[in-house]
Scaffold this active site. Structure first.
Site, PDB file in Angstrom:
ATOM      1  CG  HIS A 147       4.876  -9.729   2.479  1.00 44.09           C
ATOM      2  ND1 HIS A 147       4.918 -11.595   2.998  1.00 44.09           N
ATOM      3  CD2 HIS A 147       5.933  -9.425   2.992  1.00 44.09           C
ATOM      4  CE1 HIS A 147       6.068 -11.428   2.562  1.00 44.09           C
ATOM      5  NE2 HIS A 147       7.012  -9.986   2.989  1.00 44.09           N
ATOM      6  CB  THR A 148       0.767  -6.518  -1.411  1.00 45.57           C
ATOM      7  OG1 THR A 148       2.067  -5.275  -1.166  1.00 45.57           O
ATOM      8  CG2 THR A 148      -1.323  -5.536  -1.882  1.00 45.57           C
ATOM      9  CD  GLN A 149      -1.280 -10.257   4.034  1.00 45.52           C
ATOM     10  OE1 GLN A 149      -2.034 -11.424   3.197  1.00 45.52           O
ATOM     11  NE2 GLN A 149       0.432 -10.488   3.803  1.00 45.52           N
ATOM     12  CD  GLN A 150      -8.158  -7.314   0.362  1.00 41.83           C
ATOM     13  OE1 GLN A 150      -8.451  -7.792  -0.022  1.00 41.83           O
ATOM     14  NE2 GLN A 150      -8.680  -5.892   1.130  1.00 41.83           N
ATOM     15  CD1 TRP A 159      -0.609  -8.777  -4.581  1.00 40.73           C
ATOM     16  CD2 TRP A 159      -2.440 -10.506  -4.897  1.00 40.73           C
ATOM     17  NE1 TRP A 159      -0.385  -9.895  -3.175  1.00 40.73           N
ATOM     18  CE2 TRP A 159      -1.403 -10.573  -3.538  1.00 40.73           C
ATOM     19  CE3 TRP A 159      -3.094 -10.693  -4.883  1.00 40.73           C
ATOM     20  CZ2 TRP A 159      -2.103 -11.225  -3.205  1.00 40.73           C
ATOM     21  CZ3 TRP A 159      -4.209 -11.761  -4.378  1.00 40.73           C
ATOM     22  CH2 TRP A 159      -3.049 -11.892  -2.883  1.00 40.73           C
TER      23      TRP A 159
END
Length: 263
Positions: free
Chosen positions: A35-38, A142
């Site tokens: 998963h994209t963390q930032q 995000w």
């Protein structure tokens, strides 16, 4: 040495036999889902303001790679139907994903048998569910999104949704750094829904353009080229590649010690 991450720490094949890779959901070289963390490449603020006949919404065309102004032609306003438009800040790849699922939704709506199309209010509800669903999977999109346009009865509609699925409505809205710098300026137009009736299109558009200029001077992740749209009952008027006027950075070349200036 096995350089693939999924192979680190596992028993040696020549001693314990071939390893069972069935636990992997993909091929051996792809590894587990991540998963994209930032965010990596991001867009900055989106600004919007209601007026008596519709909504004005704007966003600059910059996508930054960290602190690097990397992409200067990224359009962050997306039309949906005839009376709704989105302004998206945050991660650009997630913005492209949102745009793709909305295009598919738009096609389904146009070819549907009911003859009804989603208005801005319906679209905002749909997006809030999408954002909340991704949040509950601990894999959020995000982004911070402003949805502007007309509701089901033709009234101006403006609301926001963020990566947590949190929603908020107001006569004026801004995302990102604009919520600190631009929102106090935009609130001079109208602080309550009753005051929107006294706001003309010219006042709303001028206020949004002035707020964009303030952000260009104060927000290091902004640009002087932007897109702005006006949504009314007549449809969507989208103007891309607009340029801020009246910039005053030219004074820098007259400062001693700047560039080649020595006297």
């Amino acid at each position: 040495m096995n350089h693939f991450p999924h192979g680190w720490g596992r028993p040696r094949d020549d001693i314990y036999g071939p390893y069972d890779h069935t636990y992997l959901s993909h091929s051996q070289s792809s590894g587990p889902n991540q998963h994209t963390q930032q965010p990596a490449v991001t867009g900055t603020s989106v600004l919007a303001a209601k007026f008596k006949d519709g909504v004005v919404i704007a966003a600059d065309n910059l996508a930054s790679y960290g602190s690097l102004a990397r992409f200067t032609d990224v359009k962050r306003l997306h039309k949906f139907g005839e009376h709704a438009i989105l302004g998206i800040g945050g991660d650009v790849s997630d913005m492209q994903y949102i745009s793709r699922i909305l295009n598919e939704l738009d096609i389904d709506e146009n070819y549907g048998s009911t003859g009804n199309t989603l208005n801005a209010k319906n679209l905002h509800t749909y997006l809030s569910k999408v954002m909340y669903a991704r949040r509950t999977k601990i894999n959020p999109l995000w982004n911070a999104i402003l949805v502007a346009g007309l509701d089901g009865v033709g009234r101006p509609f403006l609301s926001s949704v963020d990566l947590l699925g949190t929603t908020f409505s107001s006569p004026t809205l801004a995302t990102g750094y604009g919520s600190y710098l631009a929102q106090p300026l935009l609130r001079k137009l109208a602080e309550t829904e009753d005051e929107v009736a006294n706001v003309t299109r010219e006042k709303a558009e001028k206020a949004v353009r002035e707020a964009l200029k303030v952000l260009f001077y104060r927000d290091a992740r902004s640009l002087d080229r932007f897109s702005i749209a006006v949504v009314t009952k007549q449809g969507i008027e989208l103007m891309e590649d607009e340029q801020l006027e009246g910039q005053s950075w030219a004074f820098a070349d007259r400062i001693k010690g700047y560039g080649t200036q020595v006297n």
